[in-house]
Enzyme design. Structure first.
Site, mmCIF file in Angstrom:
data_model
loop_
_atom_site.group_PDB
_atom_site.id
_atom_site.type_symbol
_atom_site.label_atom_id
_atom_site.label_comp_id
_atom_site.label_asym_id
_atom_site.label_seq_id
_atom_site.Cartn_x
_atom_site.Cartn_y
_atom_site.Cartn_z
ATOM 1 N N THR A 180 40.863 45.323 42.270
ATOM 2 C CA THR A 180 41.809 45.048 41.191
ATOM 3 C C THR A 180 42.746 46.212 40.953
ATOM 4 O OG1 THR A 180 40.262 43.590 40.148
ATOM 5 C CG2 THR A 180 42.027 44.401 38.769
ATOM 6 N N ARG A 208 37.163 29.753 41.174
ATOM 7 C CA ARG A 208 37.175 30.499 39.917
ATOM 8 C C ARG A 208 38.448 31.358 39.825
ATOM 9 N NH1 ARG A 208 37.536 36.263 38.626
ATOM 10 N NH2 ARG A 208 36.515 36.588 36.629
ATOM 11 N N ASP A 211 41.147 36.595 34.681
ATOM 12 C CA ASP A 211 42.217 36.920 33.738
ATOM 13 C C ASP A 211 43.497 37.407 34.407
ATOM 14 O OD1 ASP A 211 40.659 39.208 34.563
ATOM 15 O OD2 ASP A 211 41.760 40.387 33.087
ATOM 16 N N GLY A 232 38.578 44.192 34.568
ATOM 17 C CA GLY A 232 37.241 44.083 33.991
ATOM 18 C C GLY A 232 36.697 42.677 34.132
HETATM 19 N N1 ASP Z 1 39.509 41.109 36.040
HETATM 20 C C1 ASP Z 1 39.223 40.733 37.404
HETATM 21 C C2 ASP Z 1 38.727 39.311 37.443
HETATM 22 O O1 ASP Z 1 37.962 38.943 36.581
HETATM 23 C C3 ASP Z 1 38.210 41.600 38.066
HETATM 24 C C4 ASP Z 1 38.450 43.095 37.975
HETATM 25 O O2 ASP Z 1 39.253 43.563 37.171
HETATM 26 O O3 ASP Z 1 37.823 43.845 38.748
HETATM 27 O O4 ASP Z 1 39.064 38.591 38.350
#
Ligand code: ASP
Length: 317
Positions: A180, A208, A211, A232
């Site tokens: 990310t 899936r 966010d 996150g």
């Molecule tokens: N927020 C990202 C997600 O849920 C994952 C991440 O930030 O590592 O897809």
């Protein structure tokens, strides 16, 4: 007078000194600094915040350490499904793609959606078809695969968990890439922009979406208040509309940027199991890089200043 500034992140999670070799740490710091500098240069030359965040996220996607494309995490079926979003705070236009597996730089596809489609979010094959029509040549899905991410999937499957790309058992393999990434910027004309790109979470169900490609959840920009990019546990950031919550707290509740991010990242998210962080800039050029996890790859730089980067909790930026 407005001083242009860019901030970026390469993901948050269980990132501690014990998990990174010094050599690898230096590589992360160098990569973060270089990409901050690339963004600063665009802003120094009078480029737009939108161009600066596009380029910063493209570089983060392409960087072997922070690649939201190659090195992306696996779904429970052993595939890669990537999401990205970009938003222009000047026009409130946004573009996003979700669940794409054949676009090398999802952020460039998101930018095309913003510029050349009447829509905000395209998914799966439709998004890939659109991107190809916009000149983004399709790539084979296996270019994103790495053995390490596969091992991470096997561990996640064993524990029947969905994990952040940098959390869970042995989350930090220093040689590996992180999924990310994000950037926010304020240009000298007072325009804000935000961009976020991710491989999602290891062992996520096929289909899936987190966010990151959702306007207001993992990405938001509005010249009236702030630009935010999150990283996150996506489901919690979606349920709290974390990025937009910062905008609302600043605009309607009169909180300072720091007060707003503290409220959301240190109180509201953890209260319902939200782990991670965000980068945020307000329309006055205040910068905040909060996280409630052990670490977050992050950096920022005002034009003509040295870049400031950090990884761990005890560092200043
Ligand atoms: N927020 C990202 C997600 O849920 C994952 C991440 O930030 O590592 O897809």
């Amino acid at each position: 007078m407005i001083k242009a500034v860019i901030a970026l992140h390469g993901g948050a999670g269980a990132i501690t000194r014990a998990r990174l070799t010094q050599e690898k740490e230096l590589q992360f710091v160098a990569a973060l600094s270089d990409i901050v500098v690339a963004g600063q240069q665009i802003l120094e030359q009078g480029g737009s915040a939108l161009d600066a965040v596009t380029e910063a996220v493209r570089l983060l996607e392409d960087c072997p350490l922070f690649n939201a494309g190659i090195g992306a995490v696996y779904t429970s079926e052993g595939k890669h499904e990537m999401d990205a979003c970009i938003m222009d705070g000047n026009t409130l236009e946004a573009g996003a793609v979700a669940g794409v597996s054949h676009i090398r730089n999802p952020i460039l596809a998101a930018r095309k959606v913003l510029e050349n489609s009447p829509h905000v979010l395209l998914i799966g094959e439709g998004a890939e078809h659109f991107a190809a029509g916009q000149g983004l040549e399709p790539v084979a899905a296996d270019i994103f695969s790495t053995e390490e991410r596969y091992q991470q999937l096997l561990r996640a499957r064993e524990s029947q968990q969905t994990v952040l790309d940098h959390d869970g058992a042995e989350p930090i393999d220093a040689d590996k890439k992180f999924g990310t990434v994000g950037a926010v910027a304020l240009d000298k004309f007072g325009n804000l922009a935000a961009a976020t790109s991710t491989g999602g979470m290891t062992n996520k169900l096929p289909g899936r979406v987190g966010d990151s490609p959702i306007v207001g959840a993992g990405c938001y920009a509005n010249n009236a208040n702030v630009a935010v990019s999150c990283t996150g546990t996506g489901e919690v950031f979606m349920r709290t509309l974390a990025a937009y919550d910062i905008a609302a707290l600043v605009e309607y509740a009169g909180l300072s940027l720091q007060q707003a991010v503290d409220r959301v990242v240190l109180e509201k998210l953890p209260a319902i199991g939200g782990s991670g962080g965000m980068i945020a800039i307000d329309n006055q050029g205040n910068v905040a890089l909060p996280f409630n996890s052990e670490g977050m790859y992050r950096g920022f730089g005002f034009v003509n200043d040295a870049p400031n980067v950090g990884i761990y909790r005890d560092q200043e930026s």
